[in-house]
Scaffold this motif. Structure first.
Motif, short mmCIF file in Angstrom:
data_model
loop_
_atom_site.label_atom_id
_atom_site.label_comp_id
_atom_site.label_asym_id
_atom_site.label_seq_id
_atom_site.Cartn_x
_atom_site.Cartn_y
_atom_site.Cartn_z
N LYS A 108 0.97 -1.10 0.18
CA LYS A 108 0.36 -0.11 0.42
C LYS A 108 1.03 1.43 -0.40
O LYS A 108 1.76 1.41 0.98
N VAL A 109 0.68 2.40 -0.45
CA VAL A 109 1.43 3.35 -0.82
C VAL A 109 0.68 4.19 0.56
O VAL A 109 -0.32 4.30 1.02
N VAL A 110 1.54 4.30 1.27
CA VAL A 110 1.61 5.25 2.44
C VAL A 110 1.78 6.93 2.61
O VAL A 110 2.21 7.91 1.48
N PRO A 111 -0.03 7.32 2.55
CA PRO A 111 0.28 9.13 2.56
C PRO A 111 1.49 9.39 3.30
O PRO A 111 1.83 9.50 4.13
N PRO A 112 2.00 10.86 2.34
CA PRO A 112 2.43 11.76 2.76
C PRO A 112 2.27 11.59 3.91
O PRO A 112 3.49 12.42 5.05
N PHE A 113 1.78 12.44 4.91
CA PHE A 113 1.09 13.10 5.55
C PHE A 113 1.81 12.67 6.52
O PHE A 113 2.33 13.03 8.05
N ILE A 114 1.41 11.39 7.02
CA ILE A 114 2.22 10.28 7.79
C ILE A 114 3.66 10.59 8.14
O ILE A 114 3.84 10.15 10.01
N TYR A 115 4.53 10.63 7.08
CA TYR A 115 6.12 10.54 6.97
C TYR A 115 6.08 11.63 7.73
O TYR A 115 7.01 11.80 7.81
N ALA B 130 -3.77 7.08 8.57
CA ALA B 130 -4.09 6.39 7.65
C ALA B 130 -5.82 6.37 6.43
O ALA B 130 -5.98 6.58 5.27
N SER B 131 -6.08 5.92 7.65
CA SER B 131 -8.16 6.31 6.88
C SER B 131 -8.63 7.99 7.67
O SER B 131 -10.12 7.17 7.27
N GLN B 132 -7.58 8.59 7.39
CA GLN B 132 -8.38 9.27 7.56
C GLN B 132 -9.28 9.92 8.60
O GLN B 132 -10.70 10.22 8.24
#
Length: 124
Positions: free
Chosen positions: A2-9, A41-43
């Motif tokens: 899965k692609v990790v949303p950039p805001f997590i990093y 990640a699921s906002q």
């Protein structure tokens, strides 16, 4: 994968550094950050954090506190923090509830926690 949303990093730079590792190979503090990142990640509209400081070294506790503040400032989700570490909770809380044996024994505004004597209520 899965692609990790950039805001997590952006919130947890250490996860970007450790992205090739398996979750079980991370330190306790990194695992806690990974767990929060996964939840975000699921906002969600509600984030429930159950004692995020438990067993975590002080430097990571600070990092997690900074992230919780950033998330609260965004204003797009409610955050329910269940925490026994008074100083951590007092720094972050807009409102507080103190529970004892399943009953709410006191509640109020976060900024009034010291004046309301909350530290004495939660001392173990």
């Amino acid at each position: 994968a899965k692609v990790v949303p950039p805001f997590i990093y952006e919130l947890f730079p250490v996860l970007k550094e450790m992205q090739q590792r398996r979750g079980g190979d991370l330190s306790g503090g990194q695992q806690q950050q990974l767990a929060i990142g996964r939840a975000l990640a699921s906002q969600p509209r509600l984030l429930i954090l159950d004692e995020p400081t438990e067993g975590i070294q002080p430097s990571v506790i600070k990092e997690i506190g900074v992230v919780i503040k950033k998330l609260a400032e965004r204003g797009d989700m409610a955050i329910l923090l269940v925490e026994q570490f008074y100083d951590f909770a007092a720094e972050l809380a807009d409102q507080y509830l103190v529970m004892s044996r399943g009953e709410i024994v006191q509640q109020g505004r976060g900024e009034a926690m010291a004046a309301d004597g909350v530290r004495g209520l939660v001392a173990i």
